[in-house]
Design a protein around this motif. Structure first.
Motif, PDB file in Angstrom:
ATOM      1  N   CYS A 122       0.899  -1.337  -0.022  1.00  0.00           N
ATOM      2  CA  CYS A 122       0.101  -0.098   0.091  1.00  0.00           C
ATOM      3  C   CYS A 122       0.805   1.341  -0.174  1.00  0.00           C
ATOM      4  O   CYS A 122       0.486   2.259  -0.689  1.00  0.00           O
ATOM      5  N   PRO A 149     -12.007  -5.031   7.458  1.00  0.00           N
ATOM      6  CA  PRO A 149     -12.494  -3.482   7.255  1.00  0.00           C
ATOM      7  C   PRO A 149     -10.917  -2.616   7.088  1.00  0.00           C
ATOM      8  O   PRO A 149     -10.677  -1.797   6.400  1.00  0.00           O
ATOM      9  N   ASP A 150     -10.047  -2.803   8.113  1.00  0.00           N
ATOM     10  CA  ASP A 150      -8.755  -2.148   8.408  1.00  0.00           C
ATOM     11  C   ASP A 150      -7.939  -2.349   7.016  1.00  0.00           C
ATOM     12  O   ASP A 150      -7.515  -1.567   6.473  1.00  0.00           O
ATOM     13  N   ILE A 173      -8.922  -3.385   3.899  1.00  0.00           N
ATOM     14  CA  ILE A 173      -9.513  -2.711   2.799  1.00  0.00           C
ATOM     15  C   ILE A 173      -9.416  -1.249   2.968  1.00  0.00           C
ATOM     16  O   ILE A 173      -9.066  -0.546   1.697  1.00  0.00           O
ATOM     17  N   ARG A 174      -9.687  -0.672   4.158  1.00  0.00           N
ATOM     18  CA  ARG A 174      -9.580   0.967   4.157  1.00  0.00           C
ATOM     19  C   ARG A 174      -8.071   1.215   3.700  1.00  0.00           C
ATOM     20  O   ARG A 174      -7.711   1.980   2.969  1.00  0.00           O
ATOM     21  N   ARG A 175      -7.016   0.501   4.442  1.00  0.00           N
ATOM     22  CA  ARG A 175      -5.703   0.874   3.821  1.00  0.00           C
ATOM     23  C   ARG A 175      -5.428   0.645   2.624  1.00  0.00           C
ATOM     24  O   ARG A 175      -4.746   1.586   2.133  1.00  0.00           O
ATOM     25  N   MET A 219      -7.572   1.041  -0.170  1.00  0.00           N
ATOM     26  CA  MET A 219      -8.134   1.802  -0.527  1.00  0.00           C
ATOM     27  C   MET A 219      -7.759   3.445  -0.439  1.00  0.00           C
ATOM     28  O   MET A 219      -7.567   4.206  -1.397  1.00  0.00           O
ATOM     29  N   ASN A 220      -7.213   3.523   0.836  1.00  0.00           N
ATOM     30  CA  ASN A 220      -6.568   4.851   0.925  1.00  0.00           C
ATOM     31  C   ASN A 220      -5.244   4.872   0.255  1.00  0.00           C
ATOM     32  O   ASN A 220      -4.602   6.026   0.130  1.00  0.00           O
ATOM     33  N   TYR A 247      -4.231  12.153   0.067  1.00  0.00           N
ATOM     34  CA  TYR A 247      -4.897  10.851  -0.811  1.00  0.00           C
ATOM     35  C   TYR A 247      -4.356  11.394  -2.503  1.00  0.00           C
ATOM     36  O   TYR A 247      -4.850  12.798  -2.597  1.00  0.00           O
ATOM     37  N   ARG A 265     -13.181   9.015  -4.909  1.00  0.00           N
ATOM     38  CA  ARG A 265     -14.006   8.160  -3.948  1.00  0.00           C
ATOM     39  C   ARG A 265     -15.349   8.630  -3.948  1.00  0.00           C
ATOM     40  O   ARG A 265     -15.952   7.950  -3.088  1.00  0.00           O
TER      41      ARG A 265
END
Length: 159
Positions: free
Chosen positions: A81, A109-110, A112-114, A116-117, A153, A158
């Protein structure tokens, strides 16, 4: 994609559409890397370049102008990432706008969030189907979201 390749949304690509596209593929687990390669070959991608570790990803990013990068996030502590964030910040390669699909074997969730960010176009959870990959690739080609740049970002919008 190079050579002006375009596809209709949701349409199956003609077998020759992706012949010239170059894909950097990174997955630290050989078994899932082989499966992803099989899927891409069935979708008529033939210019596939493997990276076996993060150092290979960095080296490969500077050596070619890839149309698409497909990389597995490798879990919580993986630097993938961070690499995608560096790509989007124009610190890793010539083309910060290469298509990026991240995959994950741990879709918490963490994680996926990481992912996506970091700025990818899409995130896919393992196991995934050929159709899911094709839909994501077609979206990168035909329905690419505008990029936004903020303090934290850089990547597809998004909102």
């Amino acid at each position: 994609m190079q050579n002006g390749t375009t596809l209709s949304a949701g349409a199956s690509p003609p077998r020759s559409s992706f012949n010239q596209c170059e894909i950097l593929l990174f997955d630290p687990q050989d078994e899932t890397c082989i499966e992803t390669k099989k899927v891409l070959k069935r979708l008529s991608f033939h210019n596939l370049f493997d990276a076996h570790n993060v150092a290979d990803v960095k080296k490969a990013s500077f050596s070619r102008n890839y149309d698409l990068i497909i990389a597995d996030t490798g879990g919580e502590k993986s630097p993938v990432c961070d690499l995608i964030h560096e790509l989007r910040e124009n610190l890793l390669a010539e083309n910060p706008f290469a298509g990026v699909i991240l995959t994950t074997k741990t879709p918490t969730p963490d994680n996926i969030r990481r992912a996506m960010n970091s700025g990818p176009d899409h995130v896919l959870s393992h196991p995934f189907t050929q159709e899911q990959v094709q839909i994501r690739i077609n979206a990168v080609v035909d329905e690419r979201k505008q990029f936004v740049v903020t303090l934290n970002y850089v990547g597809p919008d998004r909102r």
